[in-house]
Design a protein around this motif. Structure first.
Motif, PDB file in Angstrom:
ATOM      1  N   LEU A  80     -15.740  -3.226  -5.706  1.00 46.07           N
ATOM      2  CA  LEU A  80     -15.435  -1.931  -5.970  1.00 46.07           C
ATOM      3  C   LEU A  80     -16.665  -0.630  -6.180  1.00 46.07           C
ATOM      4  O   LEU A  80     -16.203  -0.471  -7.963  1.00 46.07           O
ATOM      5  N   GLN A  81     -17.317  -0.532  -6.396  1.00 43.70           N
ATOM      6  CA  GLN A  81     -18.744   0.871  -6.979  1.00 43.70           C
ATOM      7  C   GLN A  81     -17.524   2.000  -7.177  1.00 43.70           C
ATOM      8  O   GLN A  81     -17.633   2.869  -5.726  1.00 43.70           O
ATOM      9  N   MET A  82     -17.345   2.880  -8.254  1.00 43.89           N
ATOM     10  CA  MET A  82     -17.448   3.759  -7.957  1.00 43.89           C
ATOM     11  C   MET A  82     -17.468   5.035  -8.426  1.00 43.89           C
ATOM     12  O   MET A  82     -17.808   4.815 -10.559  1.00 43.89           O
ATOM     13  N   ASN A  83     -17.601   5.810  -8.426  1.00 44.46           N
ATOM     14  CA  ASN A  83     -18.487   7.193  -8.907  1.00 44.46           C
ATOM     15  C   ASN A  83     -17.836   7.943  -8.702  1.00 44.46           C
ATOM     16  O   ASN A  83     -16.986   8.642  -7.985  1.00 44.46           O
ATOM     17  N   SER A  84     -18.639   9.205  -9.370  1.00 45.15           N
ATOM     18  CA  SER A  84     -18.003  10.465  -9.380  1.00 45.15           C
ATOM     19  C   SER A  84     -16.559  10.928  -9.908  1.00 45.15           C
ATOM     20  O   SER A  84     -15.467  11.419  -8.785  1.00 45.15           O
ATOM     21  N   LEU A  85     -16.038   9.904 -10.453  1.00 43.49           N
ATOM     22  CA  LEU A  85     -14.926   9.710 -10.920  1.00 43.49           C
ATOM     23  C   LEU A  85     -13.922  10.975 -11.421  1.00 43.49           C
ATOM     24  O   LEU A  85     -14.470  11.842 -11.683  1.00 43.49           O
ATOM     25  N   LYS A  86     -12.503  11.010 -10.748  1.00 44.76           N
ATOM     26  CA  LYS A  86     -12.060  12.128 -11.497  1.00 44.76           C
ATOM     27  C   LYS A  86     -10.371  11.470 -11.849  1.00 44.76           C
ATOM     28  O   LYS A  86     -10.314  10.496 -11.327  1.00 44.76           O
ATOM     29  N   PRO A  87      -9.814  12.236 -12.465  1.00 46.20           N
ATOM     30  CA  PRO A  87      -8.981  12.172 -13.297  1.00 46.20           C
ATOM     31  C   PRO A  87      -7.661  11.340 -12.831  1.00 46.20           C
ATOM     32  O   PRO A  87      -7.223  10.429 -12.459  1.00 46.20           O
ATOM     33  N   GLU A  88      -7.323  12.168 -10.909  1.00 45.23           N
ATOM     34  CA  GLU A  88      -6.717  11.456 -10.285  1.00 45.23           C
ATOM     35  C   GLU A  88      -6.677  10.352  -9.359  1.00 45.23           C
ATOM     36  O   GLU A  88      -6.104   9.767  -9.273  1.00 45.23           O
ATOM     37  N   ASP A  89      -7.685   9.814 -10.235  1.00 47.71           N
ATOM     38  CA  ASP A  89      -8.199   7.839  -9.850  1.00 47.71           C
ATOM     39  C   ASP A  89      -8.233   7.387 -10.764  1.00 47.71           C
ATOM     40  O   ASP A  89      -7.998   5.958 -10.528  1.00 47.71           O
ATOM     41  N   THR A  90      -7.107   8.051 -11.764  1.00 44.20           N
ATOM     42  CA  THR A  90      -6.189   7.178 -12.725  1.00 44.20           C
ATOM     43  C   THR A  90      -5.360   6.091 -12.170  1.00 44.20           C
ATOM     44  O   THR A  90      -4.588   6.680 -11.367  1.00 44.20           O
ATOM     45  N   ALA A  91      -5.293   5.044 -12.536  1.00 45.13           N
ATOM     46  CA  ALA A  91      -4.654   3.913 -11.899  1.00 45.13           C
ATOM     47  C   ALA A  91      -4.804   2.337 -12.238  1.00 45.13           C
ATOM     48  O   ALA A  91      -6.314   2.544 -12.816  1.00 45.13           O
ATOM     49  N   VAL A  92      -3.691   1.876 -10.790  1.00 44.99           N
ATOM     50  CA  VAL A  92      -3.779   0.182 -11.539  1.00 44.99           C
ATOM     51  C   VAL A  92      -4.213  -0.579 -10.392  1.00 44.99           C
ATOM     52  O   VAL A  92      -3.812   0.002  -8.938  1.00 44.99           O
ATOM     53  N   TYR A  93      -5.562  -0.727 -10.509  1.00 50.76           N
ATOM     54  CA  TYR A  93      -6.178  -0.474  -9.582  1.00 50.76           C
ATOM     55  C   TYR A  93      -6.167  -2.450  -8.935  1.00 50.76           C
ATOM     56  O   TYR A  93      -6.481  -3.977  -9.718  1.00 50.76           O
ATOM     57  N   TYR A  94      -5.698  -3.025  -7.701  1.00 45.09           N
ATOM     58  CA  TYR A  94      -5.277  -4.143  -7.044  1.00 45.09           C
ATOM     59  C   TYR A  94      -6.119  -4.613  -5.804  1.00 45.09           C
ATOM     60  O   TYR A  94      -6.666  -3.540  -5.310  1.00 45.09           O
ATOM     61  N   CYS A  95      -6.890  -5.411  -6.173  1.00 48.86           N
ATOM     62  CA  CYS A  95      -7.766  -6.674  -4.660  1.00 48.86           C
ATOM     63  C   CYS A  95      -6.669  -7.356  -4.483  1.00 48.86           C
ATOM     64  O   CYS A  95      -5.488  -7.847  -5.143  1.00 48.86           O
ATOM     65  N   ALA A  96      -6.615  -7.821  -2.931  1.00 48.32           N
ATOM     66  CA  ALA A  96      -6.000  -8.198  -1.875  1.00 48.32           C
ATOM     67  C   ALA A  96      -6.238  -9.019  -0.600  1.00 48.32           C
ATOM     68  O   ALA A  96      -6.865  -8.301  -0.606  1.00 48.32           O
ATOM     69  N   VAL A  97      -6.008 -10.077  -0.202  1.00 51.67           N
ATOM     70  CA  VAL A  97      -6.886 -10.579   0.783  1.00 51.67           C
ATOM     71  C   VAL A  97      -5.498 -10.062   2.512  1.00 51.67           C
ATOM     72  O   VAL A  97      -4.336 -10.960   1.845  1.00 51.67           O
ATOM     73  N   LYS A  98      -5.604  -9.991   3.188  1.00 49.61           N
ATOM     74  CA  LYS A  98      -5.462  -9.417   4.195  1.00 49.61           C
ATOM     75  C   LYS A  98      -4.978 -10.319   4.967  1.00 49.61           C
ATOM     76  O   LYS A  98      -6.184 -11.687   5.349  1.00 49.61           O
ATOM     77  N   LEU A  99      -3.851 -11.000   5.325  1.00 49.23           N
ATOM     78  CA  LEU A  99      -3.200 -11.964   6.071  1.00 49.23           C
ATOM     79  C   LEU A  99      -3.509 -11.407   7.908  1.00 49.23           C
ATOM     80  O   LEU A  99      -2.711 -10.444   7.960  1.00 49.23           O
ATOM     81  N   GLY A 100      -3.875 -13.124   8.184  1.00 54.54           N
ATOM     82  CA  GLY A 100      -4.128 -12.694   9.815  1.00 54.54           C
ATOM     83  C   GLY A 100      -5.213 -11.493  10.047  1.00 54.54           C
ATOM     84  O   GLY A 100      -5.636 -10.745  10.030  1.00 54.54           O
ATOM     85  N   TYR A 101      -4.742 -11.513  11.471  1.00 51.52           N
ATOM     86  CA  TYR A 101      -6.459 -10.636  11.923  1.00 51.52           C
ATOM     87  C   TYR A 101      -6.299  -9.488  12.950  1.00 51.52           C
ATOM     88  O   TYR A 101      -6.684  -8.881  13.941  1.00 51.52           O
ATOM     89  N   SER A 102      -4.369  -9.133  12.654  1.00 51.11           N
ATOM     90  CA  SER A 102      -3.758  -7.802  13.586  1.00 51.11           C
ATOM     91  C   SER A 102      -3.489  -7.067  12.615  1.00 51.11           C
ATOM     92  O   SER A 102      -3.426  -7.904  11.241  1.00 51.11           O
TER      93      SER A 102
END
Length: 124
Positions: A80-102
């Protein structure tokens, strides 16, 4: 299954960061992967998702044009390339795998495997 997110840190508004999520268990093979974030006192929200082939990407409106999701399947890693960051982008960022195809790509309940999160702090 092990998703390891990294790359978070403290940055000034307008700055950039690049998050990585390494999938050591290759669980993401063939599936959509996504990034979510959770700010203090708020619910977890969708940020971006990418198809297995990388030809389809999805973003929440607030990050369009600033954040870019990509993946390298040879390295089992999503970025996740993050440019022009803003204070409201402050958070814990999580990656995840989507299960299934629907199901909706922006619904966290559709994701079955989660990384531990990496903190992004944007100062004003």
């Amino acid at each position: 299954v092990q998703l390891q997110a990294s790359g978070g840190g403290l940055v000034q508004a307008g700055g950039s960061l690049r998050l990585s999520c390494a999938d050591s268990g290759r669980t993401s093979s063939g599936y959509v992967m996504g990034w979510f974030r959770q700010a203090p006192g708020k619910e977890r929200e969708f940020v971006a998702a990418i198809s297995w082939s990388g030809d389809r990407t999805y973003y929440t409106d607030s990050v369009k044009g600033r954040l870019t999701i990509s993946r390298d399947n040879a390295k089992n890693t999503v970025y996740l390339q993050m440019n022009s960051l803003k204070p409201e982008d402050t958070a814990v960022y999580y990656c995840a795998v989507k299960l299934g195809y629907s199901g909706s790509y922006d619904n966290p309940s559709q994701y079955g495997y989660w990384g531990q999160g990496t903190l992004v702090t944007v100062s004003s």
